[in-house]
Design a protein around this motif. Structure first.
Motif, PDB file in Angstrom:
ATOM      1  N   ASP A 163      44.422 -16.961  -0.668  1.00  0.00           N
ATOM      2  CA  ASP A 163      43.823 -15.654  -0.430  1.00  0.00           C
ATOM      3  C   ASP A 163      44.801 -14.541  -0.779  1.00  0.00           C
ATOM      4  O   ASP A 163      44.422 -13.543  -1.393  1.00  0.00           O
ATOM      5  CB  ASP A 163      43.384 -15.510   1.024  1.00  0.00           C
ATOM      6  N   LYS A 194      45.128 -14.565  -4.456  1.00  0.00           N
ATOM      7  CA  LYS A 194      43.871 -14.090  -5.018  1.00  0.00           C
ATOM      8  C   LYS A 194      43.815 -12.570  -4.930  1.00  0.00           C
ATOM      9  O   LYS A 194      43.421 -11.902  -5.875  1.00  0.00           O
ATOM     10  CB  LYS A 194      42.714 -14.717  -4.222  1.00  0.00           C
ATOM     11  N   ASP A 195      44.198 -12.029  -3.775  1.00  0.00           N
ATOM     12  CA  ASP A 195      44.180 -10.582  -3.613  1.00  0.00           C
ATOM     13  C   ASP A 195      45.187  -9.916  -4.537  1.00  0.00           C
ATOM     14  O   ASP A 195      44.933  -8.837  -5.064  1.00  0.00           O
ATOM     15  CB  ASP A 195      44.494 -10.203  -2.163  1.00  0.00           C
ATOM     16  N   ALA A 208      44.045 -11.574  -8.599  1.00  0.00           N
ATOM     17  CA  ALA A 208      42.673 -11.664  -9.087  1.00  0.00           C
ATOM     18  C   ALA A 208      42.200 -10.297  -9.560  1.00  0.00           C
ATOM     19  O   ALA A 208      42.445  -9.271  -8.928  1.00  0.00           O
ATOM     20  CB  ALA A 208      41.753 -12.186  -7.992  1.00  0.00           C
ATOM     21  N   ASP A 258      34.316  -8.584  -3.124  1.00  0.00           N
ATOM     22  CA  ASP A 258      35.510  -9.351  -2.779  1.00  0.00           C
ATOM     23  C   ASP A 258      35.652 -10.627  -3.595  1.00  0.00           C
ATOM     24  O   ASP A 258      36.747 -11.115  -3.788  1.00  0.00           O
ATOM     25  CB  ASP A 258      35.559  -9.657  -1.281  1.00  0.00           C
ATOM     26  N   GLU A 259      34.551 -11.157  -4.100  1.00  0.00           N
ATOM     27  CA  GLU A 259      34.620 -12.350  -4.954  1.00  0.00           C
ATOM     28  C   GLU A 259      33.425 -12.381  -5.900  1.00  0.00           C
ATOM     29  O   GLU A 259      32.371 -11.821  -5.611  1.00  0.00           O
ATOM     30  CB  GLU A 259      34.691 -13.625  -4.116  1.00  0.00           C
ATOM     31  N   ALA A 260      33.613 -13.061  -7.000  1.00  0.00           N
ATOM     32  CA  ALA A 260      32.591 -13.081  -8.051  1.00  0.00           C
ATOM     33  C   ALA A 260      31.325 -13.811  -7.627  1.00  0.00           C
ATOM     34  O   ALA A 260      30.244 -13.513  -8.139  1.00  0.00           O
ATOM     35  CB  ALA A 260      33.158 -13.719  -9.322  1.00  0.00           C
ATOM     36  N   PRO A 295      30.198  -8.818   1.399  1.00  0.00           N
ATOM     37  CA  PRO A 295      30.944  -9.009   0.152  1.00  0.00           C
ATOM     38  C   PRO A 295      31.385  -7.711  -0.523  1.00  0.00           C
ATOM     39  O   PRO A 295      32.255  -7.726  -1.370  1.00  0.00           O
ATOM     40  CB  PRO A 295      29.966  -9.769  -0.724  1.00  0.00           C
ATOM     41  N   LYS A 331      33.440  -4.577  -0.923  1.00  0.00           N
ATOM     42  CA  LYS A 331      34.685  -4.006  -0.389  1.00  0.00           C
ATOM     43  C   LYS A 331      34.654  -2.493  -0.419  1.00  0.00           C
ATOM     44  O   LYS A 331      35.162  -1.845   0.494  1.00  0.00           O
ATOM     45  CB  LYS A 331      35.887  -4.505  -1.195  1.00  0.00           C
TER      46      LYS A 331
END
Length: 187
Positions: A67, A70-71, A74, A106-108, A175, A177
Motif C-alpha cells: 500500500d 502503491k501510494d 502508482a 484510489d485504485e483502477a 473509491p 479520493k
C-alpha cells in the motif's frame, strides 16, 4: 513310520508358531505405524497453525508495504465526467453553472463500479449543484466545500452509508479520493 509321523507333527507346529509370531509382529508394526502417523499428524497440525499465524503476519506486513509503495509509485487513476450545466438558486436573476469534473480514484478496479452507477451519480450531482447559490460558489472555500460534498455524494452512491447502533449514518471511505474541477463557469 513313527519316524515319519514325528517330523510331520513338528512341521505342523512350526507353521502354527510362525503364524502366531507373524500375526504378533504385524500387530506391533501396525500399532507403531498408527502411533507414528498420529504423532506426525498432530505435529503437522500444530505446525500449520504456527505457519498460518506467521503467514498472516507476513501478509499483513507485505500488504502495508505494498500500500505504501502503491501510494508512492502508482500513477493516479482519473475518470473524466461529462460537463454539467445547471440553474443555480436565483439571487439576481437567472444564473447558470457549467462545471466539468475529474474524479481521482484510489485504485483502477473502482472504475467499472463507478461507470455502472453513472446515471445515479449524474443525477445526484445535478441535484446537489442546482441547490447552490452563486455567492456560495464564488470563493475558493465554497469550491473546496462543494468538491468535498460531491466526493461524499459519489462515494455514498457506490458504497451506501450504514447506520451504527445509535442510528447515526456512517459515511464510507469509498473509491473516490478527490473531485477536481477542470472547468468552472458561473454566468
Amino acid at each position: 513310520m513313527a519316524k515319519d509321523a514325528k517330523p510331520a507333527a513338528e512341521g505342523a507346529e512350526a507353521p502354527k508358531k510362525s503364524k502366531k509370531l507373524l500375526i504378533i509382529i504385524l500387530a506391533v508394526v501396525l500399532v507403531v505405524v498408527l502411533a507414528g502417523g498420529g504423532a506426525a499428524f498432530m505435529l503437522m497440525k500444530k505446525g500449520d497453525h504456527a505457519e498460518d499465524d506467521e503467514e498472516a503476519a507476513e501478509e499483513t506486513v507485505k500488504s502495508k508495504k505494498k500500500d505504501k509503495k502503491k501510494d508512492a509509485h502508482a500513477a493516479p487513476v482519473f475518470v473524466n465526467l461529462d460537463p454539467f450545466t445547471v440553474n443555480l438558486i436565483p439571487e439576481t436573476g437567472d444564473q447558470y453553472l457549467q462545471v466539468v469534473l475529474s474524479l481521482e480514484l484510489d485504485e483502477a478496479i473502482a472504475e467499472p463500479l463507478l461507470k455502472a452507477q453513472m446515471p445515479k451519480i449524474r443525477n445526484n450531482i445535478t441535484l446537489l449543484l442546482s441547490a447552490k447559490k452563486a455567492s456560495e460558489l464564488l470563493p475558493k472555500e465554497g469550491k473546496e466545500h462543494l468538491a468535498e460534498g460531491l466526493k461524499d455524494e459519489i462515494n455514498s452512491v457506490i458504497e451506501p452509508p450504514k447506520k451504527n447502533k445509535k442510528g447515526e449514518l456512517i459515511m464510507p471511505e469509498g473509491p473516490v479520493k478527490s473531485v477536481l474541477f477542470t472547468s468552472f463557469i458561473i454566468q
